[in-house]
Design a protein around this motif. Structure first.
Motif, short mmCIF file in Angstrom:
data_model
loop_
_atom_site.label_atom_id
_atom_site.label_comp_id
_atom_site.label_asym_id
_atom_site.label_seq_id
_atom_site.Cartn_x
_atom_site.Cartn_y
_atom_site.Cartn_z
N LEU A 37 0.83 -1.21 0.00
CA LEU A 37 0.00 0.00 0.00
C LEU A 37 0.87 1.26 0.00
N VAL A 38 1.95 1.22 0.78
CA VAL A 38 2.83 2.40 0.85
C VAL A 38 3.54 2.62 -0.46
N ILE A 39 4.06 1.56 -1.09
CA ILE A 39 4.80 1.77 -2.33
C ILE A 39 3.87 2.18 -3.47
N LEU A 40 2.62 1.69 -3.44
CA LEU A 40 1.66 2.15 -4.44
C LEU A 40 1.32 3.62 -4.22
N MET A 41 1.23 4.05 -2.96
CA MET A 41 1.02 5.47 -2.68
C MET A 41 2.20 6.30 -3.16
N MET A 42 3.40 5.74 -3.03
CA MET A 42 4.58 6.42 -3.54
C MET A 42 4.46 6.62 -5.05
N GLY A 43 4.04 5.55 -5.76
CA GLY A 43 3.84 5.67 -7.20
C GLY A 43 2.74 6.66 -7.54
N TRP A 44 1.65 6.63 -6.78
CA TRP A 44 0.52 7.54 -6.98
C TRP A 44 0.95 9.00 -6.87
N THR A 45 1.67 9.32 -5.80
CA THR A 45 2.10 10.71 -5.59
C THR A 45 3.14 11.12 -6.62
#
Length: 216
Positions: free
Chosen positions: A140-148
């Motif tokens: 979830l955190v790394i996907l949020m990193m990609g999202w931002t």
């Protein structure tokens, strides 16, 4: 310096991936940290053109990831340390956000995350392995990193984030689902490329604001 450091980074990464033997572990870890140390130096010498404290936060994130490289042999310690590094990247990317998330990119990231969860995290949870919770949280955190990263409109940051997701995905599948031939190269080549691109994004001219309501 402009071309010298990238060349040194590439050479040191190739030496680690192709030449350095797995034993002794201490030497392997030392060789693994050299490209990251050079990437941090590269980031520190780049002109900071992105807004706010982007350069400082990205540099801290790179340093945290270098620590994670050293402790990843103790998997949970490495996982937690990399997660912290991603939180610094998220903080930097949020400060540089200039556009809303494109619907197509958001759907693709979400679908990719769901697929990885089904492939890696949920089977661990089904077996009663609490490591599945840690793996799911990391995803979830790394996907949020990609999202931002996508919201920055900075192509170097975006490509770097996506390569980081790719590297971690290969590592997770190989460790928890099925072995992947050539795993080391398939993990480390996109990993070093990702960190270099994220460092290089510091000097990228900010993208044009598309929505005045988007928070930097």
């Amino acid at each position: 310096m402009r071309l010298g450091l990238p060349v040194l980074i590439g050479l040191s990464a190739l030496i680690y991936i192709l030449i350095v033997p797995p034993e002794p572990v201490g030497w392997k870890i030392f060789a693994k940290l050299i490209p990251m140390a050079l990437i941090i130096l590269y980031a520190a010498t780049r002109p900071g053109r992105m807004p706010g404290a982007y350069k400082r936060i990205i540099t801290i994130g790179l340093f945290v990831c270098m620590i994670a490289d050293g402790v990843i042999y103790w998997f949970i310690a490495g996982l937690v340390t990399f997660l912290i590094g991603h939180l610094f990247y998220i903080a930097a990317f949020r400060r540089a956000a200039v556009r809303p998330m494109p619907v197509t990119a958001g759907v693709l990231l979400g679908a990719y995350g769901a697929g990885m969860a089904l492939l890696v995290a949920f089977p661990l949870l089904a077996e009663g392995d609490l490591l599945g919770i840690a793996v799911l949280a990391y995803m979830l955190v790394i996907l949020m990193m990609g999202w931002t990263a996508v919201r920055t409109g900075n192509p170097l940051a975006i490509l770097g984030a996506l390569l980081f997701i790719l590297s971690d995905s290969v590592l997770a599948i190989d460790r928890f689902t099925f072995p992947i031939a050539g795993r080391d190269a398939l993990v480390m080549v996109p990993y070093y490329a990702a960190q270099f691109l994220i460092a290089a994004s510091i000097a990228r001219t900010p993208a044009v604001q598309e929505d005045e309501h988007v928070q930097a």
